[in-house]
Design an enzyme around this catalytic site. Sequence first.
Site, PDB file in Angstrom:
ATOM      1  N   HIS A 103      -6.415   3.077  -3.825  1.00 48.74           N
ATOM      2  CA  HIS A 103      -5.707   3.499  -2.181  1.00 48.74           C
ATOM      3  C   HIS A 103      -6.323   5.133  -1.952  1.00 48.74           C
ATOM      4  CE1 HIS A 103      -5.106   2.073   1.348  1.00 48.74           C
ATOM      5  NE2 HIS A 103      -3.513   2.991   1.454  1.00 48.74           N
ATOM      6  N   HIS A 163       3.856  -2.310   3.407  1.00 53.37           N
ATOM      7  CA  HIS A 163       3.769  -1.525   2.813  1.00 53.37           C
ATOM      8  C   HIS A 163       5.077  -0.911   1.574  1.00 53.37           C
ATOM      9  CE1 HIS A 163       0.504  -0.784   6.154  1.00 53.37           C
ATOM     10  NE2 HIS A 163       0.325  -0.227   5.455  1.00 53.37           N
ATOM     11  N   HIS A 187      -4.848   9.894   0.592  1.00 48.02           N
ATOM     12  CA  HIS A 187      -4.755   8.752   2.021  1.00 48.02           C
ATOM     13  C   HIS A 187      -5.558   8.842   3.271  1.00 48.02           C
ATOM     14  CE1 HIS A 187      -3.134   6.003   4.794  1.00 48.02           C
ATOM     15  NE2 HIS A 187      -3.345   5.253   3.880  1.00 48.02           N
ATOM     16  N   ASP A 220       1.077  -1.237  -0.209  1.00 44.95           N
ATOM     17  CA  ASP A 220       0.221  -0.143  -0.187  1.00 44.95           C
ATOM     18  C   ASP A 220       1.206   1.613  -0.027  1.00 44.95           C
ATOM     19  OD1 ASP A 220      -1.981  -1.658   0.055  1.00 44.95           O
ATOM     20  OD2 ASP A 220      -3.199  -1.471   1.991  1.00 44.95           O
TER      21      ASP A 220
END
Length: 274
Positions: A145, A239, A149, A94
């Site tokens: 995503h 990540h 964020h 991510d």
Amino acid sequence: MPTRRRALLAGAVSLGAAGVAAAFVPGTGERTAPAPPPAAGARPARRPLRPSEYRLRPLTGYGPPRTPHGRTPVRREPLLRVPEHGRTMVLSFDDGPDPRYTPHILDTLARYEVRAMFFVCGEMAAGHRDLVARMADEGHVVGNHTWTHPLLTRLRRARIRSEMERTSDIVEKICGERPAWFRAPYGAWNHAVFRLGAELGMESLAWTVDTLDWTEPGTRTIVERVADGAAPGVVVLSHDAGGDRSQTVRALRTYLPGLLDSGYHLTVPRRQYV
């Protein structure tokens, strides 16, 4: 005479078509020669594919993801794992791409011929388009995503749509197709997020094993968390951006060959699975 008249008319049509085909070259006033007609039986040449439109055949797994027909269902909760298909697992990353860490992760995946899922943030994708194109070209899934964020459950519907839609737009510009998968930042979904994701044609995927690599717990701890959580159908969350991800890079180099040696297939899910 009727036959001769038809022949003359056909000749006139051919000459007219040739005159239209001889277009002026911009800025010169000169005509270009008409392109010769294709040989009998020959198919017209297709335009060459852009690099980001190329997709590798599956390195491990069950083939490239396919866009399903029909509407995407509006879920009440995200998918936490993929249906078991033997000893299959999914690796996901991510927040990227980040030029400091994403290339190393891609290099390791390429070394072991494994494909993964990358849930990118739109603002990061816009700044590092070459890395997003590399993800797609090497057969990885590029997911959505959001753009910045944010915690979506605290936003109005219009802002949620903007965050998701802008990211889908930039992914499409880079990769040639819109993302088919969505992951909410912080794992925070609500009905509006599910509905908007479905309207944009995306399935919602969470995770089964959280490495918590963003806390920088140490390379060994990340490796142990993946090894302890390994099981058929598991989706692993890591990540590749958002902080110092050097531990994530080193951990992948250790646990990936270990999973393969244990008989696991690391692949990406197909939409028709769900």
